[in-house]
Design a protein around this motif. Structure first.
Motif, short mmCIF file in Angstrom:
data_model
loop_
_atom_site.label_atom_id
_atom_site.label_comp_id
_atom_site.label_asym_id
_atom_site.label_seq_id
_atom_site.Cartn_x
_atom_site.Cartn_y
_atom_site.Cartn_z
N HIS A 168 -36.50 6.66 -13.39
CA HIS A 168 -36.15 8.00 -13.86
C HIS A 168 -34.86 8.54 -13.25
CE1 HIS A 168 -38.42 8.80 -10.17
NE2 HIS A 168 -37.75 9.93 -10.10
N SER A 169 -34.42 7.99 -12.12
CA SER A 169 -33.17 8.47 -11.52
C SER A 169 -32.56 7.39 -10.64
CB SER A 169 -33.41 9.72 -10.68
OG SER A 169 -34.09 9.39 -9.48
N ALA A 170 -31.24 7.50 -10.47
CA ALA A 170 -30.54 6.58 -9.58
C ALA A 170 -30.97 6.82 -8.14
CB ALA A 170 -29.03 6.74 -9.73
N ALA A 171 -31.31 8.07 -7.82
CA ALA A 171 -31.76 8.39 -6.46
C ALA A 171 -33.07 7.65 -6.14
CB ALA A 171 -31.96 9.90 -6.30
N TYR A 172 -33.97 7.58 -7.12
CA TYR A 172 -35.23 6.85 -6.92
C TYR A 172 -34.94 5.36 -6.71
CZ TYR A 172 -39.73 4.69 -7.73
OH TYR A 172 -40.86 3.93 -7.60
N THR A 173 -34.06 4.81 -7.54
CA THR A 173 -33.70 3.39 -7.41
C THR A 173 -33.13 3.13 -6.02
OG1 THR A 173 -33.23 3.28 -9.76
CG2 THR A 173 -32.32 1.52 -8.40
N LEU A 174 -32.25 3.98 -5.58
CA LEU A 174 -31.63 3.81 -4.26
C LEU A 174 -32.68 3.91 -3.16
CD1 LEU A 174 -28.93 3.24 -3.01
CD2 LEU A 174 -28.52 5.68 -2.86
N LYS A 175 -33.61 4.86 -3.28
CA LYS A 175 -34.67 5.02 -2.29
C LYS A 175 -35.55 3.76 -2.22
CE LYS A 175 -38.49 7.61 -3.03
NZ LYS A 175 -39.66 6.86 -2.81
N GLU A 176 -35.89 3.21 -3.38
CA GLU A 176 -36.76 2.04 -3.43
C GLU A 176 -36.06 0.76 -2.99
OE1 GLU A 176 -40.21 1.67 -4.42
OE2 GLU A 176 -40.00 3.76 -3.81
N TYR A 177 -34.76 0.67 -3.25
CA TYR A 177 -34.06 -0.59 -3.05
C TYR A 177 -32.87 -0.51 -2.10
CZ TYR A 177 -36.94 -1.99 -6.97
OH TYR A 177 -38.00 -2.25 -7.79
N VAL A 178 -32.77 0.56 -1.30
CA VAL A 178 -31.63 0.72 -0.41
C VAL A 178 -31.48 -0.47 0.54
CG1 VAL A 178 -32.83 2.06 1.37
CG2 VAL A 178 -30.36 2.35 1.04
N HIS A 179 -32.59 -1.07 0.93
CA HIS A 179 -32.53 -2.22 1.84
C HIS A 179 -31.89 -3.44 1.20
CE1 HIS A 179 -36.21 -2.61 -0.46
NE2 HIS A 179 -36.19 -3.89 -0.20
N LEU A 180 -31.71 -3.42 -0.12
CA LEU A 180 -31.08 -4.54 -0.81
C LEU A 180 -29.58 -4.37 -0.94
CD1 LEU A 180 -33.61 -5.05 -3.75
CD2 LEU A 180 -33.52 -6.27 -1.57
N THR A 181 -29.08 -3.17 -0.69
CA THR A 181 -27.66 -2.94 -0.85
C THR A 181 -26.91 -3.34 0.42
OG1 THR A 181 -27.90 -0.64 -0.14
CG2 THR A 181 -28.01 -1.07 -2.51
N ASP A 182 -25.63 -3.53 0.28
CA ASP A 182 -24.80 -3.97 1.40
C ASP A 182 -24.86 -2.95 2.53
OD1 ASP A 182 -23.02 -5.47 2.83
OD2 ASP A 182 -21.25 -4.77 1.75
N THR A 183 -24.93 -3.44 3.75
CA THR A 183 -24.95 -2.55 4.90
C THR A 183 -23.53 -2.41 5.46
OG1 THR A 183 -25.47 -4.39 6.36
CG2 THR A 183 -27.32 -3.11 5.53
N GLY A 184 -23.30 -1.33 6.15
CA GLY A 184 -21.97 -1.09 6.72
C GLY A 184 -21.03 -0.55 5.66
N VAL A 185 -19.79 -0.37 6.06
CA VAL A 185 -18.81 0.20 5.14
C VAL A 185 -17.98 -0.87 4.44
CG1 VAL A 185 -18.67 2.41 6.32
CG2 VAL A 185 -17.15 0.56 7.02
N GLY A 186 -18.13 -2.12 4.81
CA GLY A 186 -17.41 -3.19 4.13
C GLY A 186 -15.97 -3.33 4.60
N GLU A 187 -15.26 -4.23 3.95
CA GLU A 187 -13.87 -4.53 4.30
C GLU A 187 -12.92 -3.42 3.85
OE1 GLU A 187 -12.85 -7.16 6.12
OE2 GLU A 187 -14.96 -7.64 6.32
N ALA A 188 -11.75 -3.35 4.49
CA ALA A 188 -10.77 -2.31 4.16
C ALA A 188 -9.47 -2.89 3.61
CB ALA A 188 -10.48 -1.47 5.39
N ALA A 189 -9.35 -4.23 3.52
CA ALA A 189 -8.08 -4.85 3.14
C ALA A 189 -7.59 -4.40 1.76
CB ALA A 189 -8.22 -6.37 3.16
N PHE A 190 -8.50 -4.07 0.84
CA PHE A 190 -8.10 -3.65 -0.50
C PHE A 190 -7.25 -2.39 -0.47
CE2 PHE A 190 -11.79 -1.08 0.26
CZ PHE A 190 -11.57 0.09 -0.43
N LEU A 191 -7.38 -1.58 0.59
CA LEU A 191 -6.63 -0.34 0.67
C LEU A 191 -5.13 -0.58 0.87
CD1 LEU A 191 -9.18 1.66 2.80
CD2 LEU A 191 -8.56 2.11 0.42
N ASP A 192 -4.75 -1.74 1.46
CA ASP A 192 -3.33 -2.08 1.61
C ASP A 192 -2.66 -2.16 0.23
OD1 ASP A 192 -3.46 -2.17 4.36
OD2 ASP A 192 -3.81 -4.33 4.42
#
Length: 197
Positions: A168-192
């Motif tokens: 019913h919502s993206a917030a529910y999906t995120l709550k249920e599956y947040v442990h499956l998403t990437d942890t941390g903030v990730g790489e920054a090289a793309f900003l160059d």
């Protein structure tokens, strides 16, 4: 309460290999689509499973509490694309007539409890994956959808996964599956590249 877990790709392959050949396509479909078992049990050729043109499942019905009914919310009504490989496998098992896509050996409706007891349970024991349930396969689909493409996943965002799974919502999906998403903030090289003069 059990910790929610998803199968890794290697574990999913082990499980699929341990399943009886006549049930493997059902579990591949569950892993590809993330359907709830009641949704998969009610799939019908032609009405819900469209294999011509752009193959997809047009999900509008489920089997729950002993009867055919619409999904609990309108979000459960959704179209899910099918991969070319799964489409080919489904075409090989499509009968001449219509009817339920997945049936018992006598053509009757599958029962979720019997399916676990007679099919999934023995396969999980054979594969050394006794913790796996029918819902684990749905969780695995979510994991594959979220996983980055370079790790063999779909690289989908939370809104796409919400619609794919019929939440019913993206917030529910995120709550249920947040442990499956990437942890941390990730790489920054793309900003160059983004700020290059």
């Amino acid at each position: 309460m059990h910790e929610k877990r998803a199968l890794t790709i290697a574990e999913l392959r082990l499980l699929l290999a341990a399943l009886p050949a006549d049930r493997r396509v059902l579990f591949e479909l569950l892993a590809h689509t993330g359907l709830r078992i009641g949704e998969a049990i009610e799939l019908r050729w032609g009405r819900d499973l469209i294999l011509d043109g752009q193959p997809h499942i047009q999900l509008r019905w489920q089997f729950a509490d002993g009867k055919v009914c619409e999904p609990k919310t309108h979000y459960g009504k959704r179209d899910i694309r099918l991969s070319p490989g799964l489409t080919r496998k489904l075409l090989t098992v499509r009968p001449a007539g219509g009817g339920l896509v997945f049936t018992t050996s006598t053509g009757g409706r599958l029962n979720r409890h019997n399916l676990y007891r007679d099919v999934l349970g023995p396969a999980t024991r054979a594969a050394g994956l006794e913790w796996v349930t029918l819902h684990t396969v749905r969780h695995t689909c979510a994991s594959l959808l979220f996983a980055p493409r370079e790790q063999g996943g779909g690289g989908k965002n939370v809104k796409q996964v919400q619609e794919w799974l019929g939440h019913h919502s993206a917030a529910y999906t995120l709550k249920e599956y947040v442990h499956l998403t990437d942890t941390g903030v990730g790489e920054a090289a793309f900003l160059d590249d983004a700020t290059a003069a």
